[in-house]
Motif scaffolding. Structure first.
Motif, PDB file in Angstrom:
ATOM      1  N   VAL A  20       0.844  -1.198   0.000  1.00  0.00           N
ATOM      2  CA  VAL A  20       0.000   0.000   0.000  1.00  0.00           C
ATOM      3  C   VAL A  20       0.882   1.251   0.000  1.00  0.00           C
ATOM      4  N   ALA A  21       1.872   1.261   0.873  1.00  0.00           N
ATOM      5  CA  ALA A  21       2.781   2.411   0.941  1.00  0.00           C
ATOM      6  C   ALA A  21       3.553   2.578  -0.369  1.00  0.00           C
ATOM      7  N   ASP A  22       4.068   1.480  -0.923  1.00  0.00           N
ATOM      8  CA  ASP A  22       4.815   1.563  -2.182  1.00  0.00           C
ATOM      9  C   ASP A  22       3.943   2.095  -3.326  1.00  0.00           C
ATOM     10  N   LEU A  23       2.687   1.626  -3.394  1.00  0.00           N
ATOM     11  CA  LEU A  23       1.789   2.087  -4.453  1.00  0.00           C
ATOM     12  C   LEU A  23       1.408   3.553  -4.266  1.00  0.00           C
ATOM     13  N   LEU A  24       1.305   3.986  -3.026  1.00  0.00           N
ATOM     14  CA  LEU A  24       1.045   5.404  -2.773  1.00  0.00           C
ATOM     15  C   LEU A  24       2.212   6.266  -3.260  1.00  0.00           C
ATOM     16  N   VAL A  31       4.684   9.632   1.689  1.00  0.00           N
ATOM     17  CA  VAL A  31       4.246   8.524   2.544  1.00  0.00           C
ATOM     18  C   VAL A  31       5.146   8.384   3.757  1.00  0.00           C
ATOM     19  N   VAL A  32       4.538   8.097   4.891  1.00  0.00           N
ATOM     20  CA  VAL A  32       5.272   7.728   6.092  1.00  0.00           C
ATOM     21  C   VAL A  32       4.597   6.489   6.674  1.00  0.00           C
ATOM     22  N   GLY A  33       5.403   5.484   6.994  1.00  0.00           N
ATOM     23  CA  GLY A  33       4.865   4.234   7.507  1.00  0.00           C
ATOM     24  C   GLY A  33       5.050   4.098   9.006  1.00  0.00           C
ATOM     25  N   TYR A  34       4.141   3.343   9.623  1.00  0.00           N
ATOM     26  CA  TYR A  34       4.206   3.076  11.059  1.00  0.00           C
ATOM     27  C   TYR A  34       3.936   1.596  11.298  1.00  0.00           C
ATOM     28  N   LEU A  42      12.961  -0.152   3.603  1.00  0.00           N
ATOM     29  CA  LEU A  42      11.837   0.402   2.857  1.00  0.00           C
ATOM     30  C   LEU A  42      12.265   1.597   2.008  1.00  0.00           C
ATOM     31  N   HIS A  43      11.430   1.948   1.029  1.00  0.00           N
ATOM     32  CA  HIS A  43      11.711   3.061   0.129  1.00  0.00           C
ATOM     33  C   HIS A  43      11.018   4.341   0.586  1.00  0.00           C
ATOM     34  N   PHE A  44      10.540   4.358   1.808  1.00  0.00           N
ATOM     35  CA  PHE A  44       9.848   5.519   2.359  1.00  0.00           C
ATOM     36  C   PHE A  44      10.166   5.589   3.849  1.00  0.00           C
ATOM     37  N   ILE A 301       5.807  -5.657  -9.534  1.00  0.00           N
ATOM     38  CA  ILE A 301       5.615  -4.215  -9.399  1.00  0.00           C
ATOM     39  C   ILE A 301       6.936  -3.610  -8.955  1.00  0.00           C
ATOM     40  N   GLU A 302       7.457  -2.702  -9.763  1.00  0.00           N
ATOM     41  CA  GLU A 302       8.728  -2.030  -9.447  1.00  0.00           C
ATOM     42  C   GLU A 302       9.834  -3.040  -9.123  1.00  0.00           C
ATOM     43  N   GLY A 303       9.902  -4.122  -9.922  1.00  0.00           N
ATOM     44  CA  GLY A 303      10.988  -5.084  -9.786  1.00  0.00           C
ATOM     45  C   GLY A 303      10.813  -6.142  -8.723  1.00  0.00           C
ATOM     46  N   ARG A 304       9.661  -6.177  -8.077  1.00  0.00           N
ATOM     47  CA  ARG A 304       9.417  -7.165  -7.026  1.00  0.00           C
ATOM     48  C   ARG A 304       8.107  -7.893  -7.301  1.00  0.00           C
TER      49      ARG A 304
END
Length: 363
Positions: A20-24, A31-34, A42-44, A301-304
């Motif tokens: 979900v975060a990656d697609l956002l 994006v900020v994840g918790y 992660l990429h965010f 998606i994006e190489g994964r």
């Protein structure tokens, strides 16, 4: 086009939340994840948070426009109430009816924020498909909705793999189901009204399970004679589940059953998500039945490579966030999944994934 929301927090970075975060991010959101555990892969940006700490959750939402909760269903209310207190737009993936009822209540008390629960597959995408099909009918007799997240290569009598929350699966098997019968809302037992279904030459069975309709019974009461949601499984599955819950008297030991089932049928990477929606009624003055049938496989998606259950759930949720942000849906009050047009969802960055995958051909 300027967006009504730009910064999104994602709570829960598990099998679905991370995507979900990656697609956002892919859809140009900040994006900020918790999560309860630290993540450095992660990429965010991500942070540790204890959802039981009400102050910490509210602090996390202070500087964001929206939050998507990808947490287990019993933790969603805490996030929804924090979103209410901080005037943050709220989205979740829950199939839990009491959770959604609380979200609806919050939306009425603070109508200036959008509250959009049930953005996954069922409830979520399946309801969007069913409602969009129904719009083409002059009179609607039946709406039949079915989803199954299954292994492509099943083994054993259960023919299953727990790629989704065991807690959620057990609840949908045991909680009573809301349906429409003769146009009126009724509660009926789960794992009943079993039927055979064929998709692409594959034989499946379907039985009633709870939570998959979201708010559709309320929306269509008095307008549709029959409406229900069923879960798709390989033949014989529900007989085994009845044995487990009833013959072995395990209905009141849900957590224990969940642990047993995951140990017996762990997740697999080669999964498939079947989606089957049908509407019967009158179209152009004639009796007609329209089917919408898809079988979604894992994709890159994006190489994964992501499991089918993960990407279909995540893409559905992020598409709805995009629609609210870009003005395709109201940015205030409660938004029901059946209010979303399928064509609009497919036009989003994440929704385009559905448009290019899932066609089923006979075996």
């Amino acid at each position: 086009m300027s967006r009504s929301l730009n910064t999104v927090a994602v709570f829960g970075l598990g099998k679905v939340g991370e995507l979900v975060a990656d697609l956002l991010v892919r859809a140009q959101f900040d994006v900020v994840g918790y999560d309860a555990a630290p993540r450095d892969d992660l990429h965010f940006a991500s942070h540790v948070v204890d959802v039981a700490d009400a102050t910490a959750v509210r602090k996390a939402l202070t500087d964001v426009d929206a939050v998507v909760s990808c947490l287990p269903y019993h933790l969603n209310i805490a996030v929804a109430e924090a979103a209410y207190d901080t005037s943050t737009h709220y989205f979740d993936l829950t199939e839990d009816v009491p959770t959604t009822n609380r979200v609806v209540e919050l939306s009425r008390q603070r109508p200036e924020s959008a509250f959009v629960p049930q953005c996954g597959l069922a409830p979520g995408l399946i309801g969007i498909v069913g409602a969009s099909l129904a719009q083409g009918f002059e009179q609607i007799r039946n709406i039949e909705l079915k989803v199954g997240a299954l292994p492509q290569n099943p083994t054993g009598l259960l023919g299953y793999a727990f790629n989704w929350s065991a807690e959620g699966v057990v609840n949908e098997y045991l909680n009573d189901c809301e349906v429409l019968r003769s146009g009126r809302r009724q509660m009926v037992p789960a794992m009943t009204e079993k039927e055979r279904v064929f998709i692409g030459g594959i034989e499946l069975e379907a039985a009633l399970t709870s939570g998959g309709l979201g708010t559709m019974c309320q929306t269509y009461e008095g307008r549709v004679s029959r409406l229900d949601y069923k879960t798709l499984r390989y033949p014989g599955h529900f007989e085994q589940m009845h044995f487990l819950f009833d013959e072995l008297n395990l209905r009141e030991r849900r957590e224990e059953v969940g642990r047993i089932l995951v140990d017996a049928k762990p997740p697999v990477n080669d999964d498939i998500v079947y989606l089957h929606a049908a509407v019967e009624g009158t179209k152009a003055g004639q009796p007609f039945r329209e089917n919408y049938v898809r079988g979604y496989l894992p994709i890159e998606i994006e190489g994964r490579t992501w499991r089918a259950i993960s990407w279909t759930t995540a893409a559905s949720a992020v598409s709805v966030v995009e629609l609210v942000a870009d003005g395709g849906l109201p940015h205030a009050g409660f938004v029901a999944q059946e209010d979303i047009r399928l064509d609009d969802l497919f036009a989003t960055t994440s929704g385009q994934l559905f448009a290019s995958h899932g066609k089923v051909s006979p075996a």
